[in-house]
Design a protein around this motif. Structure first.
Motif, PDB file in Angstrom:
ATOM      1  N   VAL A  69     -10.309  -6.160   3.137  1.00 36.96           N
ATOM      2  CA  VAL A  69     -10.895  -5.950   1.818  1.00 36.96           C
ATOM      3  C   VAL A  69      -9.826  -5.579   0.798  1.00 36.96           C
ATOM      4  N   ARG A  70      -8.800  -4.851   1.220  1.00 38.66           N
ATOM      5  CA  ARG A  70      -7.718  -4.508   0.292  1.00 38.66           C
ATOM      6  C   ARG A  70      -6.916  -5.747  -0.108  1.00 38.66           C
ATOM      7  N   GLU A  71      -6.686  -6.626   0.846  1.00 41.14           N
ATOM      8  CA  GLU A  71      -5.952  -7.855   0.526  1.00 41.14           C
ATOM      9  C   GLU A  71      -6.757  -8.754  -0.387  1.00 41.14           C
ATOM     10  N   ASP A  72      -8.088  -8.739  -0.226  1.00 45.03           N
ATOM     11  CA  ASP A  72      -8.945  -9.554  -1.082  1.00 45.03           C
ATOM     12  C   ASP A  72      -9.012  -9.025  -2.506  1.00 45.03           C
ATOM     13  N   LEU A  73      -8.913  -7.705  -2.656  1.00 37.95           N
ATOM     14  CA  LEU A  73      -9.121  -7.091  -3.970  1.00 37.95           C
ATOM     15  C   LEU A  73      -7.841  -6.849  -4.756  1.00 37.95           C
ATOM     16  N   SER A  74      -6.729  -6.836  -4.074  1.00 36.97           N
ATOM     17  CA  SER A  74      -5.505  -6.429  -4.778  1.00 36.97           C
ATOM     18  C   SER A  74      -4.280  -6.974  -4.075  1.00 36.97           C
ATOM     19  N   ASP A  75      -3.185  -7.036  -4.824  1.00 36.93           N
ATOM     20  CA  ASP A  75      -1.922  -7.455  -4.207  1.00 36.93           C
ATOM     21  C   ASP A  75      -1.060  -6.227  -3.925  1.00 36.93           C
ATOM     22  N   ASP A  76      -1.710  -5.053  -3.821  1.00 35.09           N
ATOM     23  CA  ASP A  76      -1.028  -3.794  -3.556  1.00 35.09           C
ATOM     24  C   ASP A  76      -0.193  -3.885  -2.279  1.00 35.09           C
ATOM     25  N   ARG A  77       1.057  -3.471  -2.372  1.00 31.34           N
ATOM     26  CA  ARG A  77       1.927  -3.422  -1.205  1.00 31.34           C
ATOM     27  C   ARG A  77       2.597  -2.059  -1.148  1.00 31.34           C
ATOM     28  N   PRO A  78       2.457  -1.342  -0.027  1.00 29.00           N
ATOM     29  CA  PRO A  78       3.093  -0.037   0.077  1.00 29.00           C
ATOM     30  C   PRO A  78       4.610  -0.156   0.146  1.00 29.00           C
ATOM     31  N   ASP A  79       5.282   0.944  -0.184  1.00 33.71           N
ATOM     32  CA  ASP A  79       6.737   1.007  -0.056  1.00 33.71           C
ATOM     33  C   ASP A  79       7.066   0.892   1.435  1.00 33.71           C
ATOM     34  N   PRO A  80       7.787  -0.144   1.849  1.00 25.21           N
ATOM     35  CA  PRO A  80       8.004  -0.360   3.283  1.00 25.21           C
ATOM     36  C   PRO A  80       8.791   0.762   3.959  1.00 25.21           C
ATOM     37  N   LEU A  81       9.714   1.391   3.233  1.00 22.16           N
ATOM     38  CA  LEU A  81      10.492   2.489   3.823  1.00 22.16           C
ATOM     39  C   LEU A  81       9.608   3.711   4.059  1.00 22.16           C
ATOM     40  N   VAL A  82       8.679   3.952   3.148  1.00 22.57           N
ATOM     41  CA  VAL A  82       7.729   5.059   3.336  1.00 22.57           C
ATOM     42  C   VAL A  82       6.840   4.777   4.540  1.00 22.57           C
TER      43      VAL A  82
END
Length: 228
Positions: A177-190
């Protein structure tokens, strides 16, 4: 008998055949013609029932080959939960939070037990996955497959297959559902560091520290959800 009721009755009879025959995923079922004769119902009733059971992953229809016991996965549950969350999100409700909170409650409630009894081979798997996360983070993005494998490996030692499937289902539903609603990507190092903290706590056998590390991981997800 109403058409819908007839289909449900035939579905129940086919499920009973599977149970009585002690069949497992991949085992062949009687042919369509055999089911018609065996259950004394019409071909249309059998086809309707098989289509409904296929949607539930209880049977698998391989055209040209026959009908088999399906994979019996929780995929229909994932689809239903993810779509429900998406609909409610568009109505202004906090459905993504709710999904995340279910995951957090399950994982935080289990991690202490895992920390006390984690087999060395499972710890080695988790360390390897965190190392892969480090490499992927340096490349710019931790792959969802790596994250999924980590959370599956985390609770494998509990030996509860249904629990593993439920945890994975909520992981998949939230991700979908997150991928469907947004292109949000977390900081990979975090992302890498948060998973490293979980593994460090597990290696130390420190359940309280592991619980705190799980909550910190979900705090990051919570912050990103609040920004959407």
């Amino acid at each position: 008998m109403a058409r819908g009721t007839m289909s449900e009755d035939v579905q129940a009879q086919i499920k009973q055949l599977i149970l009585n025959g002690r069949l497992t995923p991949g085992d062949p079922l009687p042919t369509e013609a055999e089911l018609v004769a065996l259950l004394d119902v019409s071909r249309n009733s059998v086809r309707e029932a098989l289509k409904a059971l296929q949607a539930m992953r209880i049977v698998e229809i391989r055209h040209g080959f026959g009908t088999y016991v399906g994979p019996l996965t929780l995929e229909p549950f994932v689809e239903g939960v993810a779509f429900r969350a998406a609909v409610r999100h568009h109505q202004g409700e906090s459905s993504l939070y709710e999904l995340m909170e279910v995951r957090e409650a399950l994982e935080a409630g289990l991690i202490g037990t895992v920390a006390r009894n984690l087999p060395a081979e499972d710890l080695a798997v988790l360390k390897g996955l965190v190392q892969r996360m480090a490499e992927e983070a340096r490349g710019g993005q931790v792959q969802s497959a790596t994250d999924r494998a980590f959370h599956l490996a985390l609770y494998r030692s509990l030996g509860n297959h249904l629990l593993s499937e439920v945890l994975d289902a909520f992981w998949a539903a939230l991700r979908r559902v997150r991928e469907d609603l947004s292109d949000d990507r977390p900081d990979p190092l975090v992302t890498f560091r948060q998973h490293q903290e979980i593994v460090d706590a597990l290696e130390a056998g420190d359940g309280d520290r592991a619980v705190k590390a799980i909550h910190r991981h979900f705090d990051g997800i919570r912050r990103r959800l609040s920004e959407q």
